[in-house]
Design a protein around this motif. Structure first.
Motif, mmCIF file in Angstrom:
data_model
loop_
_atom_site.group_PDB
_atom_site.id
_atom_site.type_symbol
_atom_site.label_atom_id
_atom_site.label_comp_id
_atom_site.label_asym_id
_atom_site.label_seq_id
_atom_site.Cartn_x
_atom_site.Cartn_y
_atom_site.Cartn_z
ATOM 1 N N LEU A 1 0.912 -1.254 0.025
ATOM 2 C CA LEU A 1 -0.031 0.008 -0.118
ATOM 3 C C LEU A 1 0.768 1.165 0.140
ATOM 4 O O LEU A 1 0.396 2.277 -0.432
ATOM 5 N N ALA A 2 2.108 1.036 0.295
ATOM 6 C CA ALA A 2 2.984 2.254 0.211
ATOM 7 C C ALA A 2 3.048 2.825 -1.026
ATOM 8 O O ALA A 2 3.519 4.054 -1.311
ATOM 9 N N ALA A 3 2.851 1.938 -2.124
ATOM 10 C CA ALA A 3 2.627 2.577 -3.588
ATOM 11 C C ALA A 3 1.676 3.751 -3.879
ATOM 12 O O ALA A 3 1.525 4.351 -4.960
ATOM 13 N N ALA A 4 0.772 3.646 -2.878
ATOM 14 C CA ALA A 4 -0.456 4.447 -3.419
ATOM 15 C C ALA A 4 -0.182 5.836 -2.821
ATOM 16 O O ALA A 4 0.107 6.326 -1.802
ATOM 17 N N ASP A 5 -0.671 6.825 -3.674
ATOM 18 C CA ASP A 5 -0.643 8.145 -3.386
ATOM 19 C C ASP A 5 -1.900 8.788 -2.847
ATOM 20 O O ASP A 5 -1.881 9.732 -2.143
ATOM 21 N N LEU A 6 -2.970 7.870 -3.002
ATOM 22 C CA LEU A 6 -4.119 8.422 -2.361
ATOM 23 C C LEU A 6 -5.133 7.085 -1.920
ATOM 24 O O LEU A 6 -5.053 6.221 -2.749
ATOM 25 N N THR A 7 -5.148 7.158 -0.713
ATOM 26 C CA THR A 7 -6.061 5.711 -0.069
ATOM 27 C C THR A 7 -7.238 6.090 0.607
ATOM 28 O O THR A 7 -7.175 6.964 1.365
ATOM 29 N N VAL A 8 -8.411 5.806 0.307
ATOM 30 C CA VAL A 8 -9.800 6.110 0.463
ATOM 31 C C VAL A 8 -10.465 4.918 1.045
ATOM 32 O O VAL A 8 -10.272 3.616 0.513
ATOM 33 N N VAL A 9 -11.431 5.103 2.127
ATOM 34 C CA VAL A 9 -12.079 4.080 2.572
ATOM 35 C C VAL A 9 -13.662 4.575 2.694
ATOM 36 O O VAL A 9 -13.781 5.894 2.385
ATOM 37 N N ASP A 10 -14.511 3.674 2.492
ATOM 38 C CA ASP A 10 -15.930 3.954 2.625
ATOM 39 C C ASP A 10 -16.188 4.710 4.135
ATOM 40 O O ASP A 10 -16.897 5.531 4.564
ATOM 41 N N SER A 11 -15.843 3.699 5.415
ATOM 42 C CA SER A 11 -15.844 4.136 6.619
ATOM 43 C C SER A 11 -14.886 3.781 7.223
ATOM 44 O O SER A 11 -14.129 2.737 7.340
ATOM 45 N N GLU A 12 -13.998 4.713 7.960
ATOM 46 C CA GLU A 12 -12.638 4.528 8.447
ATOM 47 C C GLU A 12 -13.102 3.399 9.662
ATOM 48 O O GLU A 12 -12.289 2.630 10.091
ATOM 49 N N PRO A 13 -14.082 3.875 10.619
ATOM 50 C CA PRO A 13 -14.328 2.697 11.898
ATOM 51 C C PRO A 13 -14.300 1.359 11.331
ATOM 52 O O PRO A 13 -13.877 0.420 12.018
ATOM 53 N N ASN A 14 -15.022 1.022 10.209
ATOM 54 C CA ASN A 14 -15.162 -0.337 9.800
ATOM 55 C C ASN A 14 -13.822 -0.768 9.289
ATOM 56 O O ASN A 14 -13.576 -1.954 9.505
ATOM 57 N N ALA A 15 -13.074 0.281 8.571
ATOM 58 C CA ALA A 15 -11.727 -0.427 8.141
ATOM 59 C C ALA A 15 -10.871 -0.725 9.172
ATOM 60 O O ALA A 15 -10.092 -1.580 9.146
ATOM 61 N N ARG A 16 -11.046 0.250 10.434
ATOM 62 C CA ARG A 16 -10.031 -0.016 11.575
ATOM 63 C C ARG A 16 -10.381 -1.340 12.145
ATOM 64 O O ARG A 16 -9.476 -2.055 12.640
ATOM 65 N N ARG A 17 -11.466 -1.673 12.178
ATOM 66 C CA ARG A 17 -11.931 -3.052 12.755
ATOM 67 C C ARG A 17 -11.788 -4.123 11.729
ATOM 68 O O ARG A 17 -11.329 -5.307 12.498
ATOM 69 N N GLY A 18 -11.922 -3.970 10.687
ATOM 70 C CA GLY A 18 -12.270 -5.071 9.591
ATOM 71 C C GLY A 18 -11.315 -5.330 8.658
ATOM 72 O O GLY A 18 -11.278 -6.345 7.945
ATOM 73 N N SER A 19 -10.469 -4.407 8.137
ATOM 74 C CA SER A 19 -9.515 -4.522 7.113
ATOM 75 C C SER A 19 -8.122 -5.116 7.766
ATOM 76 O O SER A 19 -7.283 -4.052 8.154
ATOM 77 N N GLU B 1 -5.387 -5.637 5.749
ATOM 78 C CA GLU B 1 -4.552 -4.786 4.925
ATOM 79 C C GLU B 1 -4.272 -3.517 5.533
ATOM 80 O O GLU B 1 -3.110 -3.089 5.362
ATOM 81 N N LEU B 2 -5.275 -2.704 5.730
ATOM 82 C CA LEU B 2 -5.070 -1.297 6.213
ATOM 83 C C LEU B 2 -4.536 -1.459 7.594
ATOM 84 O O LEU B 2 -3.562 -0.631 8.072
ATOM 85 N N ARG B 3 -4.859 -2.316 8.552
ATOM 86 C CA ARG B 3 -4.458 -2.424 9.806
ATOM 87 C C ARG B 3 -2.880 -2.978 9.651
ATOM 88 O O ARG B 3 -2.236 -2.497 10.869
ATOM 89 N N GLU B 4 -2.591 -3.723 9.020
ATOM 90 C CA GLU B 4 -1.292 -4.127 8.882
ATOM 91 C C GLU B 4 -0.177 -3.166 8.352
ATOM 92 O O GLU B 4 0.828 -2.900 8.784
ATOM 93 N N PHE B 5 -0.897 -2.196 7.432
ATOM 94 C CA PHE B 5 0.019 -1.294 6.953
ATOM 95 C C PHE B 5 0.044 -0.019 7.917
ATOM 96 O O PHE B 5 1.150 0.432 8.222
ATOM 97 N N ASP B 6 -0.986 0.336 8.506
ATOM 98 C CA ASP B 6 -0.990 1.050 9.668
ATOM 99 C C ASP B 6 -0.317 2.362 9.680
ATOM 100 O O ASP B 6 0.472 2.827 10.215
ATOM 101 N N ASP B 7 -0.839 3.228 8.473
ATOM 102 C CA ASP B 7 -0.785 4.511 8.307
ATOM 103 C C ASP B 7 -2.311 5.196 8.084
ATOM 104 O O ASP B 7 -2.479 5.666 7.267
ATOM 105 N N TRP B 8 -2.913 5.380 9.437
ATOM 106 C CA TRP B 8 -4.411 5.947 9.251
ATOM 107 C C TRP B 8 -4.165 7.402 9.112
ATOM 108 O O TRP B 8 -5.108 7.737 8.306
ATOM 109 N N PRO B 9 -3.256 8.181 9.449
ATOM 110 C CA PRO B 9 -3.404 9.570 8.788
ATOM 111 C C PRO B 9 -3.395 9.719 7.594
ATOM 112 O O PRO B 9 -3.945 10.847 6.808
ATOM 113 N N ALA B 10 -2.693 8.825 6.676
ATOM 114 C CA ALA B 10 -2.883 8.953 5.187
ATOM 115 C C ALA B 10 -4.201 8.495 4.581
ATOM 116 O O ALA B 10 -4.476 8.648 3.325
ATOM 117 N N VAL B 11 -5.301 7.998 5.416
ATOM 118 C CA VAL B 11 -6.422 7.224 4.813
ATOM 119 C C VAL B 11 -7.470 8.640 4.835
ATOM 120 O O VAL B 11 -7.743 9.222 5.695
#
Length: 304
Positions: free
Chosen positions: A231-249, A251-261
């Motif tokens: 995911l470091a290759a992405a210049d823009l990362t977007v989610v539908d719901s950040e709370p749901n992504a924090r609980r269930g993704s 990919e995003l939890r292991e990458f763990d760069d929430w300020p960029a989301v």
């Protein structure tokens, strides 16, 4: 109280209408008059795979609507029900079978993300996964980009060819089944992941320069479709719901760069935007109640 069957939803709701309804609902969310009831879930082993039960909901005061949805998903099949209420008086407006509605909301949010995040000149789509939601995913992207060709890969080649034929005959698209994920993504400007993969099989660094990715299949905390570190290759990362992504993704939890989301609502309202020449843009969809509410607005005629 009205009851909508799957046939009613198929006949009465177009993905283009849901995309526009969702655009309105996300603007309401950013304005503070609409919000999600966060998703809850449980999972269990089913043979060598996983079954899961989910519940979520949403409220939109501007639409005077609240919805609650529950569903169960297993390797053998799935079913879902959504209940619609008046947000002001609590009246039950109706109940709908929500399998088709679920596919519509998942495809519509990917269509909206593609409209806002993909290269405006993008004319080719790769779909990795040929399950029950894949056709709608192609339909949604085709609603926002004029597609020259669709490439399809699936672990079971016969299913990829079946979907390609369905697209050729049902939608008039040029569609081809391809032998591997690499064949699907090579030089492709839009890529959609809609699989049940438990372990990552795609490195985002392998995607074309300037590509846009819709990652929609891995919605369980244990599952992942792409390598999290890539995911470091992405210049823009977007989610539908950040709370749901924090609980269930995973990919995003292991990458763990929430300020960029960022959220899709921020894109809809112009609080953030697609970079001029991105290396890669990524939309990670987890599913949220506001997406279901967007479908409900179309069902009851509340959407413009």
């Amino acid at each position: 109280m009205r009851v909508w069957t799957e046939a009613d939803v198929r006949a009465g709701v177009a993905v283009t209408d849901v995309i526009e309804s969702l655009t309105d609902v996300l603007a309401h969310e950013v304005a503070g008059s609409a919000w999600n009831l966060d998703k809850t879930m449980a999972s269990w082993p089913v043979g060598g795979a996983t079954g899961s039960a989910h519940a979520l909901g949403a409220v939109d005061l501007e639409s005077d609507l609240a919805v609650s949805k529950t569903w169960v998903n297993t390797p053998a099949g799935a079913s879902a029900v959504m209940t619609l209420f008046g947000a002001t008086d609590g009246r039950t407006l109706g109940v709908t079978e929500a399998g088709t509605a679920g596919a519509l909301r998942t495809s519509a949010i990917a269509g909206l993300a593609t409209r806002l995040m993909a290269d405006p000149a993008a004319d080719e789509l790769a779909v990795l996964g040929a399950g029950r939601q894949a056709f709608r995913q192609v339909e949604a992207v085709a609603a926002v980009r004029e597609l020259r060709r669709v490439r399809i890969w699936n672990r079971t080649p016969a299913k990829a060819e079946e979907l390609a034929e369905q697209l050729r005959t049902g939608s008039g698209l040029v569609a081809d089944a391809v032998p591997g994920p690499g064949d699907a993504i090579q030089d492709c400007p839009i890529v959609t992941l809609i699989t049940r993969a438990a372990e990552p099989f795609l490195d985002l660094a392998d995607l074309a320069e300037g590509a846009h990715l819709n990652a929609l299949g891995a919605i369980l905390p244990s599952h992942a479709e792409f390598v999290p570190s890539s995911l470091a290759a992405a210049d823009l990362t977007v989610v539908d719901s950040e709370p749901n992504a924090r609980r269930g993704s995973r990919e995003l939890r292991e990458f763990d760069d929430w300020p960029a989301v960022h959220t899709l609502g921020e894109l809809v309202t112009g609080k953030t935007s697609r970079p001029e020449r991105p290396r890669l843009t990524v939309f990670k969809g987890m599913g949220m109640g506001l997406s279901d509410l967007a479908v409900a607005r179309v069902l009851i005629g509340a959407a413009p």
